[in-house]
Enzyme design. Structure first.
Site, PDB file in Angstrom:
ATOM      1  CB  SER A   1       2.409   2.734  -1.880  1.00 45.25           C
ATOM      2  OG  SER A   1       1.494   2.035  -2.696  1.00 45.25           O
TER       3      SER A   1
ATOM      4  CE  LYS B   1       1.834   3.906  -6.265  1.00 41.46           C
ATOM      5  NZ  LYS B   1       1.580   2.926  -5.198  1.00 41.46           N
TER       6      LYS B   1
ATOM      7  CB  SER C   1      -0.915   5.856  -3.349  1.00 40.53           C
ATOM      8  OG  SER C   1       0.061   4.831  -3.157  1.00 40.53           O
TER       9      SER C   1
END
Length: 391
Positions: A42, A45, A220
């Site tokens: 993640s 991102k 997230s």
């Protein structure tokens, strides 16, 4: 280097890649295979939100409309890319998406404009291509963190709008159209493409882009990240697909002077195991966001990326079962970072205030590690930076 030497040698980290930079001077203080591109999870991102802030106006609000259909009794829900629209009643703020637009607002406007709706269709044509990305597993959509990506949905597809980890509904755009139909005592009419000159009966808008970026980072939020990647694609003339969002993200970052060598993206969220990012790029982006005013031309746009970074032991994805071991407790409240977790992957990219009150930015990427031991070890690594300095 001396502070990190012990924690970086922890076998629980598997293969470790990382970088630490002083954002004031731009000096790289520690480099451990930081140019090698590895699976980011993640922390992908960081790239997606940075590209969105660099490519779009920070005050951009994503629009959701209901327009008149081909016959008087038909209306069409037109997706503009806002997945944060909430099904919570008017007057109830979304705990996940502060400032989100309400489905009930749309419904009330339609009832006023056209009291005789018989059929509700949905236009999902803004986003193109596959609804899941290469590198996603069969169970990723729908799941507790994602669903098939579409240009409109309520609460990013969550069954429970107040629970970030709620199971998601499949094909959430069509599900929302059905919900609106029932609120209007109408029937669902499947998918349609709204005429370009269709009369607008109702319109609501999301919170500004800067807020959407904060929500993406703190929660997230995989679905919101994918929606933002497609907005980057649309803002730069690319097609709003997984591939278009990925290509646009890389191009925007490169055009703004960031080194995208070795970067490979299949999505904007980091669910895909095909993604590859070097730690060096993550620290470059964080350093630009954290730099003093006027030092880096990208700072003004990227500063908003820091607002949603989870605080160790306090918020978002760093609130639960993080920074709880003796080796990491000292980082609570001082480390702010974006997390990344996949099977065998633990990553962390953010900033920390050292004992001298100096900001350090870092990216630590552990591949081939078990989840909890890997997390604890990477938290300890970030905490060790807090101990830097002369105090």
């Amino acid at each position: 280097k001396s502070v990190l030497a012990g924690p970086a040698g922890n076998g629980a980290l598997g293969q470790l890649n990382g970088s630490v930079v002083d954002p004031v001077s731009g000096t790289t203080l520690w480099d451990h295979n930081a140019s090698a591109a590895v699976t980011p999870a993640s922390t992908t991102k960081v790239l997606t939100t940075a590209a969105a802030l660099l490519a779009m106006d920070p005050n951009t609000r994503l629009s959701t409309k209901i327009v008149q259909g081909a016959d008087p009794g038909t209306v069409i829900l037109v997706g503009g890319g806002d997945v944060t629209l909430t099904a919570l009643p008017l007057g109830t703020e979304s705990p996940l998406y502060p400032g989100a637009a309400h489905v009930d607002d749309l419904v009330a406007q339609v009832k006023k404009a056209n009291p005789n709706v018989k059929k509700v269709q949905v236009d999902l044509s803004l986003f193109k291509g596959a609804t899941t990305a290469p590198g996603w597993a069969a169970g990723d959509a729908p799941s507790t963190f994602a669903t098939q990506i579409g240009s409109v949905m309520a609460d990013a597809g969550r069954q429970d709008p107040k629970n970030n980890n709620s199971q998601r509904v499949p094909n959430a755009g069509s599900a929302l159209a059905s919900t609106i139909a029932s609120k209007l005592s109408a029937s669902g009419g499947g998918q349609a493409t709204a005429p370009k000159d269709a009369k607008v009966l109702a319109e609501v808008k999301s919170a500004p882009l800067t807020e959407l970026v904060s929500d993406t980072m703190e929660l997230s939020d995989d679905v919101l990240a994918e929606a933002l990647a497609r907005q980057v694609a649309l803002a730069t003339g690319q097609e709003a697909t997984f591939a278009g969002g990925a290509a646009a993200t890389i191009k925007v970052l490169k055009d703004h002077g960031f080194d995208t060598t070795g970067v490979k993206l299949s999505d904007g969220s980091g669910i895909s195991t095909d993604n590859k990012i070097p730690a060096k790029l993550l620290t470059q982006l964080m350093a630009a966001a954290a730099a003093p005013e006027g030092k880096n031309p990208n700072t003004a746009e990227l500063r908003a990326m820091l607002a949603g970074l989870p605080v160790a032991g306090g918020s978002g994805t760093l609130a639960d079962k993080r920074f709880e071991t003796p080796a990491s407790q000292a980082g609570r409240g001082w480390v702010r970072a974006k997390t990344g977790t996949l099977t065998g992957v633990n990553t962390l990219a953010g900033l920390v205030l050292d004992q001298d009150g100096r900001v350090l930015v870092f990216a630590f990427m552990s591949n081939g590690s078990d989840q909890q031991p890997g997390r604890d070890a990477i938290d300890a690594l970030a905490t060790s930076l807090r101990k830097c300095g002369c105090s």
